[in-house]
Design an enzyme around this catalytic site. Structure first.
Site: not given
Length: 536
Positions: A228-230
């Site tokens: 999700i962060d990427d």
């Protein structure tokens, strides 16, 4: 392996990185293979008292608590289970393990795009009779060569590589610095990012079976585990890019798919984790083997802030229910001293560098007391040289929070937080910018020997402690202290300062423009002079 996905001890109750290790190691622990080690490769230096005098037993957790009860139950179950002379379920489970491993090998030969499950999967398959010439094995060994680094007589394997993460951050830095989206370098990077979007399912679908794929991974190849962060940072990069003509439609479609996917991956507490949804069942950390590192993938403030920033900059109204839940989650996660914990970067400086820009993008009133408390924490922890630094020890010792030699990346995070809070003309910000300008090398980059990225934070299981345990105390021997794993991102030292300096220049230009429009020529000249002095 035979438990249903929803069962309390299903493999999907463990974080993706832990799951990738636990599954192949279940074969090793079941079969208990032995391989002779040639004398020249022996590791007797790891046995200070000698092999014969080494105690290999696992100590029981002290006291009468949940970890001790689980430990006793595990021992009793293992003793009974190992005495069963005929166990057809073991063979069925073993076959399921093998199929699970084979199904999750990536195109580059890896498992999960990271080194530990990669090595353990090769060991497990070897134990099960796969020879080194088998296509799966040869692809795995070939891929490991690509992860290895040889310098002279030294040889090591990297824990992971981060091409997608690095690329999307670099695109943001270049675009925010004024490079037009039509620049060939940005256009090429934008196209590469669009092509890297993962459009197949993965383990995340266990908790979100109806959700369509649309994320990005950290590595070149990791279809099972987009994160999700990427994905949030890739979208923030793609919004600044552009592709020629009708091709730009693919960029817009990629963004749309990502927004839907991330929305569907929100946790019940309002935050976002990294790879899974609602992977926060704390009881699994009581298991005896859970001392190897992080077992869970709960929501974190830094990932949630990046997601909030992404939606806000894409024009989403922050009064929508799911974004309000994210906002409330961030408010709950603020530490008493005003900072935020950094799950994926070292540490509270990283948390602030993520949360405050996210809140500003969401339209938060940055004059509120809780924001001022956060900024005061940053100002209080600025080093005499004008920079900021924080060591990895801050994860296990509260006295080390915000303490450490200045680094380029951590100074950039602090500047980004200050700018987001409206401190663009503050002395602390000017000193931070001056530190970056003064320490930049002639080639244009920065030197940063310290580790500022985080894999496993490394703190006492279930809590962050007030000080490091001393020899002889409970926790010092690793009974309660979880393993720490830190990452040195070689491009952080350049990417984050570029973003911070670009934002500083933009905010200063806006302030000068406002001053001119208010016919305050004296202030305008002063502000312009400060900017010229610092940025040259």
């Amino acid at each position: 392996m035979l438990l249903p996905d929803w069962a309390p001890l299903s493999i999907y109750r463990f974080a993706s990185w832990a799951r990738g290790c636990i599954v192949p190691l279940s074969i090793v622990l079941s079969r208990r293979p032995v391989r002779p080690v040639p004398p020249e490769h022996a590791i007797d230096e790891l046995f200070p008292e000698g092999r014969s005098r080494t105690d290999y037993s696992v100590p029981s957790p002290p006291g009468f608590n949940l970890p001790r009860l689980v430990h006793l139950a595990e021992q009793a179950f293992e003793n009974s289970y190992s005495r069963i002379p005929f166990n057809p379920l073991r063979k069925i489970a073993e076959r399921k393990v093998i199929d699970w491993i084979l199904d999750r090998q990536e195109e580059d030969g890896s498992w999960g795009g990271i080194q530990p499950p990669w090595v353990y999967s090769l060991i497990a398959l070897s134990v099960c009779g796969f020879d080194n010439e088998h296509p799966t094995m040869s692809r795995g060994f070939e891929g490991l060569d690509g992860f290895s680094i040889q310098k002279g007589d030294g040889w090591t394997i990297q824990g992971c590589i981060s091409p997608v993460w690095d690329t999307c951050l670099i695109v943001q830095g270049l675009a925010e610095s004024g490079l037009p989206p039509t620049d060939p370098m940005l256009e090429s990077a934008t196209r590469w990012l669009v092509d890297k979007q993962i459009l197949v399912g993965g383990d995340w679908q266990v908790q979100a079976p109806q959700l369509q794929p649309g994320g990005w991974a950290f590595e070149f190849h990791n279809n099972c585990y987009p994160d999700i962060d990427d994905t949030a940072e890739v979208v923030l990069a793609l919004r600044l890019g552009k592709l020629p003509g009708a091709e730009d439609r693919s960029r817009a479609d990629a963004i749309s798919r990502a927004l839907i996917w991330i929305h569907g991956m929100q946790n019940k507490d309002g935050g976002w984790a990294s790879f899974d949804k609602d992977n926060n069942h704390g009881y699994v950390t009581a298991l005896t083997f859970s001392d190897f590192g992080e077992l869970l993938d709960p929501s974190s403030a830094d990932v949630t802030a990046h997601v909030l920033e992404m939606y806000a900059k894409l024009g989403y109204k922050t009064d929508q229910r799911f974004l309000q839940q994210a906002y409330r989650y961030l408010r709950r996660e603020q530490e008493e001293d005003g900072s935020w914990f950094g799950r994926w970067g070292v540490n509270y400086v990283y948390g602030l560098g993520a949360v405050l820009p996210g809140l500003e993008a969401a339209g938060e009133n940055m004059q509120q007391p809780y924001i001022r408390r956060a900024i005061q924490w940053l100002i209080d922890h600025q080093n005499p040289d004008g920079g900021w630094g924080e060591s990895c020890a801050s994860y296990i010792d509260s006295a080390q929070r915000g303490v450490g030699p200045s680094t380029a990346s951590q100074t950039a995070w602090a500047i980004m937080a200050l700018l987001a809070a409206g401190y663009d003309d503050d002395q602390a910000t000017h000193r931070g910018v001056s530190y970056l300008v003064d320490t930049q090398l002639a080639e244009g980059n920065w030197d940063e020997p310290y580790f500022t990225g985080t894999g496993f934070p490394g703190y006492l299981k279930g809590e962050r402690v007030d000080r490091v345990p001393q020899p002889g105390e409970r926790g010092f021997q690793g009974e309660e202290l979880s393993a720490g794993f830190m990452i040195n991102y070689h491009l952080y030292r350049n990417t984050w300062p570029l973003i911070a300096l670009a934002r500083y220049r933009q905010r200063t230009a806006q302030r000068v423009s406002r001053a001119k429009s208010q016919s305050n020529g004296h202030q305008a000249v002063q502000a312009e002079g400060r900017c010229s002095t610092i940025l040259g």
